[in-house]
Design a protein around this motif. Structure first.
Motif, PDB file in Angstrom:
ATOM      1  N   ILE A  17       0.832  -1.212   0.000  1.00 39.48           N
ATOM      2  CA  ILE A  17       0.000   0.000   0.000  1.00 39.48           C
ATOM      3  C   ILE A  17       0.863   1.257   0.000  1.00 39.48           C
ATOM      4  O   ILE A  17       0.611   2.210  -0.753  1.00 39.48           O
ATOM      5  CB  ILE A  17      -0.938  -0.007   1.224  1.00 39.48           C
ATOM      6  N   LEU A  18       1.908   1.259   0.841  1.00 41.19           N
ATOM      7  CA  LEU A  18       2.765   2.441   0.977  1.00 41.19           C
ATOM      8  C   LEU A  18       3.447   2.809  -0.335  1.00 41.19           C
ATOM      9  O   LEU A  18       3.545   4.000  -0.680  1.00 41.19           O
ATOM     10  CB  LEU A  18       3.820   2.178   2.062  1.00 41.19           C
ATOM     11  N   ILE A  19       3.919   1.827  -1.076  1.00 46.44           N
ATOM     12  CA  ILE A  19       4.648   2.097  -2.316  1.00 46.44           C
ATOM     13  C   ILE A  19       3.770   2.843  -3.314  1.00 46.44           C
ATOM     14  O   ILE A  19       4.243   3.731  -4.039  1.00 46.44           O
ATOM     15  CB  ILE A  19       5.183   0.779  -2.910  1.00 46.44           C
ATOM     16  N   VAL A  20       2.491   2.513  -3.355  1.00 48.14           N
ATOM     17  CA  VAL A  20       1.570   3.218  -4.262  1.00 48.14           C
ATOM     18  C   VAL A  20       1.440   4.683  -3.849  1.00 48.14           C
ATOM     19  O   VAL A  20       1.473   5.588  -4.697  1.00 48.14           O
ATOM     20  CB  VAL A  20       0.189   2.543  -4.270  1.00 48.14           C
ATOM     21  N   PHE A  21       1.321   4.927  -2.543  1.00 45.46           N
ATOM     22  CA  PHE A  21       1.190   6.310  -2.066  1.00 45.46           C
ATOM     23  C   PHE A  21       2.480   7.099  -2.278  1.00 45.46           C
ATOM     24  O   PHE A  21       2.439   8.316  -2.510  1.00 45.46           O
ATOM     25  CB  PHE A  21       0.793   6.320  -0.588  1.00 45.46           C
ATOM     26  N   LEU A  74       2.404  -0.959 -10.119  1.00 39.67           N
ATOM     27  CA  LEU A  74       3.257  -1.997 -10.699  1.00 39.67           C
ATOM     28  C   LEU A  74       4.519  -2.197  -9.871  1.00 39.67           C
ATOM     29  O   LEU A  74       4.984  -3.328  -9.695  1.00 39.67           O
ATOM     30  CB  LEU A  74       3.625  -1.605 -12.133  1.00 39.67           C
ATOM     31  N   PHE A  75       5.078  -1.115  -9.323  1.00 41.87           N
ATOM     32  CA  PHE A  75       6.273  -1.225  -8.488  1.00 41.87           C
ATOM     33  C   PHE A  75       5.937  -1.754  -7.094  1.00 41.87           C
ATOM     34  O   PHE A  75       6.797  -2.313  -6.419  1.00 41.87           O
ATOM     35  CB  PHE A  75       6.980   0.127  -8.385  1.00 41.87           C
ATOM     36  N   GLY A  76       4.702  -1.581  -6.673  1.00 41.98           N
ATOM     37  CA  GLY A  76       4.303  -2.152  -5.392  1.00 41.98           C
ATOM     38  C   GLY A  76       4.002  -3.626  -5.495  1.00 41.98           C
ATOM     39  O   GLY A  76       4.182  -4.387  -4.532  1.00 41.98           O
ATOM     40  N   ALA A  77       3.551  -4.067  -6.678  1.00 42.23           N
ATOM     41  CA  ALA A  77       3.318  -5.488  -6.909  1.00 42.23           C
ATOM     42  C   ALA A  77       4.658  -6.213  -7.026  1.00 42.23           C
ATOM     43  O   ALA A  77       5.719  -5.587  -7.077  1.00 42.23           O
ATOM     44  CB  ALA A  77       2.484  -5.678  -8.170  1.00 42.23           C
ATOM     45  N   VAL A  78       4.611  -7.529  -7.084  1.00 37.68           N
ATOM     46  CA  VAL A  78       5.824  -8.337  -6.934  1.00 37.68           C
ATOM     47  C   VAL A  78       6.173  -9.055  -8.228  1.00 37.68           C
ATOM     48  O   VAL A  78       5.296  -9.531  -8.946  1.00 37.68           O
ATOM     49  CB  VAL A  78       5.646  -9.369  -5.803  1.00 37.68           C
ATOM     50  N   SER A  79       7.466  -9.140  -8.507  1.00 37.21           N
ATOM     51  CA  SER A  79       7.972  -9.919  -9.628  1.00 37.21           C
ATOM     52  C   SER A  79       8.363 -11.309  -9.137  1.00 37.21           C
ATOM     53  O   SER A  79       9.288 -11.448  -8.323  1.00 37.21           O
ATOM     54  CB  SER A  79       9.191  -9.225 -10.249  1.00 37.21           C
ATOM     55  N   GLY A  80       7.658 -12.322  -9.625  1.00 35.97           N
ATOM     56  CA  GLY A  80       7.978 -13.686  -9.219  1.00 35.97           C
ATOM     57  C   GLY A  80       9.371 -14.103  -9.650  1.00 35.97           C
ATOM     58  O   GLY A  80      10.078 -14.809  -8.928  1.00 35.97           O
ATOM     59  N   SER A  81       9.800 -13.649 -10.837  1.00 36.60           N
ATOM     60  CA  SER A  81      11.126 -14.015 -11.326  1.00 36.60           C
ATOM     61  C   SER A  81      12.225 -13.362 -10.495  1.00 36.60           C
ATOM     62  O   SER A  81      13.268 -13.984 -10.222  1.00 36.60           O
ATOM     63  CB  SER A  81      11.266 -13.622 -12.798  1.00 36.60           C
ATOM     64  N   MET A  84       1.814  -8.713  -0.532  1.00 37.20           N
ATOM     65  CA  MET A  84       2.275  -7.412  -1.009  1.00 37.20           C
ATOM     66  C   MET A  84       1.673  -7.105  -2.376  1.00 37.20           C
ATOM     67  O   MET A  84       1.299  -5.958  -2.648  1.00 37.20           O
ATOM     68  CB  MET A  84       3.803  -7.374  -1.089  1.00 37.20           C
ATOM     69  N   ASP A  85       1.572  -8.109  -3.208  1.00 37.29           N
ATOM     70  CA  ASP A  85       1.145  -7.934  -4.596  1.00 37.29           C
ATOM     71  C   ASP A  85      -0.301  -7.443  -4.700  1.00 37.29           C
ATOM     72  O   ASP A  85      -0.580  -6.423  -5.338  1.00 37.29           O
ATOM     73  CB  ASP A  85       1.307  -9.273  -5.328  1.00 37.29           C
ATOM     74  N   ILE A  86      -1.215  -8.160  -4.087  1.00 38.12           N
ATOM     75  CA  ILE A  86      -2.640  -7.824  -4.203  1.00 38.12           C
ATOM     76  C   ILE A  86      -2.976  -6.465  -3.592  1.00 38.12           C
ATOM     77  O   ILE A  86      -3.655  -5.644  -4.234  1.00 38.12           O
ATOM     78  CB  ILE A  86      -3.505  -8.939  -3.598  1.00 38.12           C
ATOM     79  N   PRO A  87      -2.522  -6.147  -2.352  1.00 36.11           N
ATOM     80  CA  PRO A  87      -2.828  -4.816  -1.814  1.00 36.11           C
ATOM     81  C   PRO A  87      -2.311  -3.679  -2.682  1.00 36.11           C
ATOM     82  O   PRO A  87      -2.966  -2.635  -2.805  1.00 36.11           O
ATOM     83  CB  PRO A  87      -2.129  -4.829  -0.440  1.00 36.11           C
ATOM     84  N   ALA A  93       9.944  -6.111  -2.262  1.00 43.02           N
ATOM     85  CA  ALA A  93       9.537  -4.700  -2.225  1.00 43.02           C
ATOM     86  C   ALA A  93      10.245  -3.912  -3.319  1.00 43.02           C
ATOM     87  O   ALA A  93       9.667  -2.981  -3.897  1.00 43.02           O
ATOM     88  CB  ALA A  93       9.841  -4.098  -0.857  1.00 43.02           C
ATOM     89  N   ALA A  94      11.490  -4.274  -3.621  1.00 52.00           N
ATOM     90  CA  ALA A  94      12.248  -3.583  -4.665  1.00 52.00           C
ATOM     91  C   ALA A  94      11.809  -3.993  -6.055  1.00 52.00           C
ATOM     92  O   ALA A  94      12.029  -3.255  -7.023  1.00 52.00           O
ATOM     93  CB  ALA A  94      13.744  -3.872  -4.490  1.00 52.00           C
ATOM     94  N   SER A  95      11.180  -5.152  -6.179  1.00 52.58           N
ATOM     95  CA  SER A  95      10.787  -5.657  -7.498  1.00 52.58           C
ATOM     96  C   SER A  95       9.526  -4.963  -7.998  1.00 52.58           C
ATOM     97  O   SER A  95       8.846  -4.252  -7.265  1.00 52.58           O
ATOM     98  CB  SER A  95      10.551  -7.168  -7.426  1.00 52.58           C
ATOM     99  N   SER A  96       9.233  -5.183  -9.262  1.00 49.79           N
ATOM    100  CA  SER A  96       7.984  -4.680  -9.856  1.00 49.79           C
ATOM    101  C   SER A  96       7.400  -5.780 -10.725  1.00 49.79           C
ATOM    102  O   SER A  96       8.132  -6.486 -11.421  1.00 49.79           O
ATOM    103  CB  SER A  96       8.242  -3.420 -10.681  1.00 49.79           C
ATOM    104  N   SER A  97       6.100  -5.921 -10.679  1.00 49.31           N
ATOM    105  CA  SER A  97       5.435  -7.053 -11.329  1.00 49.31           C
ATOM    106  C   SER A  97       5.674  -7.053 -12.838  1.00 49.31           C
ATOM    107  O   SER A  97       5.531  -6.036 -13.509  1.00 49.31           O
ATOM    108  CB  SER A  97       3.931  -7.020 -11.053  1.00 49.31           C
ATOM    109  N   ASP A  98       6.042  -8.227 -13.363  1.00 52.73           N
ATOM    110  CA  ASP A  98       6.306  -8.341 -14.789  1.00 52.73           C
ATOM    111  C   ASP A  98       5.379  -9.340 -15.476  1.00 52.73           C
ATOM    112  O   ASP A  98       5.486  -9.558 -16.679  1.00 52.73           O
ATOM    113  CB  ASP A  98       7.762  -8.765 -15.034  1.00 52.73           C
ATOM    114  N   ILE A  99       4.469  -9.967 -14.725  1.00 56.27           N
ATOM    115  CA  ILE A  99       3.593 -10.978 -15.329  1.00 56.27           C
ATOM    116  C   ILE A  99       2.120 -10.615 -15.112  1.00 56.27           C
ATOM    117  O   ILE A  99       1.394 -10.306 -16.045  1.00 56.27           O
ATOM    118  CB  ILE A  99       3.897 -12.374 -14.747  1.00 56.27           C
ATOM    119  N   SER A 100       1.672 -10.648 -13.868  1.00 54.71           N
ATOM    120  CA  SER A 100       0.244 -10.439 -13.591  1.00 54.71           C
ATOM    121  C   SER A 100      -0.132  -8.967 -13.446  1.00 54.71           C
ATOM    122  O   SER A 100      -1.271  -8.590 -13.701  1.00 54.71           O
ATOM    123  CB  SER A 100      -0.146 -11.195 -12.317  1.00 54.71           C
TER     124      SER A 100
END
Length: 376
Positions: free
Chosen positions: A82-86, A109-116, A143-146, A322-329
């Motif tokens: 949540i914090l990363i989005v704000f 996208l940066f708050g969501a998680v990269s599985g890889s 972390m991803d869903i919120p 937390a440092a990652s950003s989602s690349d799939i979902s």
């Protein structure tokens, strides 16, 4: 001085690891114009196997662990998403030529998680013989869903406020025009013009357009990345998959990850061109944000370390996701939830710069920091 020299040596050593080397190699051959291509279907199978393996590991570990140990890391994961989005909403969105809705989507996208990226971090932890909770990978969805839900909700609230402001401006103009002398025929049908704000809004909102959170959560859960990991988590938790885990998923993990890193390196290079279409501030954000988010997570992880015994390896995992950003979902979820946002902004920032920074810099940085703290 010894602390700094050991840190630098570990940092350089980890940059030379197979996982990071394949990422850099992919970027190099793409820059040289190589026509090497890995079919997308193969990449999907690799991602499925990697995340299923992480889920199986987490499920087996949760089944054999004390659930109370997970409470604080889980809460911190939710808070970080949540914090990363704000952070993006009140930093990136305030910069010149950056549209607020694009900044919010980028934060999501940066708050969501990269599985890889998480898989790469877990591999390096094992290579360095650093202990971590096997259930640490299960922090992914918390972390991803919120993050995705928060980004879509905030973006929709912003767009509605903007729409309401336009309504106020429209009504002000109408009130002014109504006071002016008009010629016959200028307003043939006065019923077409609303007399109150409520009437205007009721005409603009013929259907209920409240932000519905559950569809966002449902779409995230049904995404390929989370589905694969949650499937593995459930199988590890409620069944006995140890035999297939040890004979198939565990031995194949690192080889498959190296192929995925190669693909991600090539894709990252190809995405750099997309950033030329948007404000240059996205480049600055993509360089700084992963490290900022990771340091915040590292601090929270250390609180959990001293309060509950959360391992330093677990702190690294929390920092890296937390440092990652989602690349799939994340991208398809945001495309559906915030259709007015520019994909070139948030996908370009994430894939072209954010992911290489997270894998090539954040992982060795936080791994080295944990080793330095553990050895002091």
């Amino acid at each position: 001085m010894d602390f700094l020299s050991l840190f630098v040596m570990d940092f350089v050593k980890q940059l030379q690891s197979p996982t990071l080397s394949f990422l850099i190699g992919g970027m190099v051959i793409a820059a040289l114009g190589s026509e090497l291509q890995i079919p997308e279907s193969i990449c999907k199978i690799i991602v499925f196997m990697l995340l299923t393996k992480i889920g199986l590991t987490g499920g087996i570990a949760i089944r054999n662990s004390n659930l109370t140990e997970m409470v604080l890391p889980v809460l911190f994961s939710v808070a970080l998403g949540i914090l990363i989005v704000f952070i993006a909403r009140y930093t990136l969105a305030k910069l010149p030529k950056v549209k607020t809705v694009d900044a919010i989507a980028t934060g999501g996208l940066f708050g969501a998680v990269s599985g890889s990226t998480m898989a790469a971090a877990l591999t390096l932890l094992e290579e360095q013989n650093i202990q971590y909770e096997a259930w640490a990978g299960a922090l992914y969805p918390f972390m991803d869903i919120p993050a995705l839900v928060t980004a879509i909700v905030i973006a929709n609230i912003y767009l509605k406020k903007k729409k309401h402001s336009a309504a106020d401006e429209y009504l002000s103009k109408q009130e002014y025009l109504e006071k002016q002398p008009v010629a016959a025929g200028d307003y043939p049908d006065q019923q077409d013009y609303p007399s109150t704000r409520q009437e205007y809004l009721s005409k603009q909102q013929s259907a209920d357009n409240r932000v519905k959170i559950w569809p966002i959560v449902e779409e995230s859960l049904r995404g390929p990345a989370l589905s694969a990991m949650l499937l593995g988590l459930a199988l590890g938790l409620f069944t006995r998959p140890e035999s297939v885990y040890k004979s198939f998923y565990d031995p194949a993990f690192r080889g498959l990850l190296s192929i995925l890193m190669l693909v991600m390196g090539m894709e990252a290079w190809s995405r750099i061109g997309e950033l030329r279409k948007v404000a240059q501030w996205y480049v600055v954000y993509s360089l700084v944000a992963p490290l900022l988010h990771g340091f915040i997570a590292f601090g929270l992880g250390m609180i959990a370390h001293y309060a509950t015994g959360f391992s330093l390896g677990g702190v690294v995992v929390l920092s890296v996701i937390a440092a990652s950003s989602s690349d799939i979902s994340g991208p398809p979820t945001l495309r559906a939830g915030i259709p007015s946002a520019n994909p070139s902004a948030y996908i370009g920032a994430s894939t072209a710069i954010g992911t290489p920074v997270a894998i090539g810099l954040a992982i060795p940085l936080f791994l080295g920091l944990a080793q330095a703290i553990g050895g002091s």
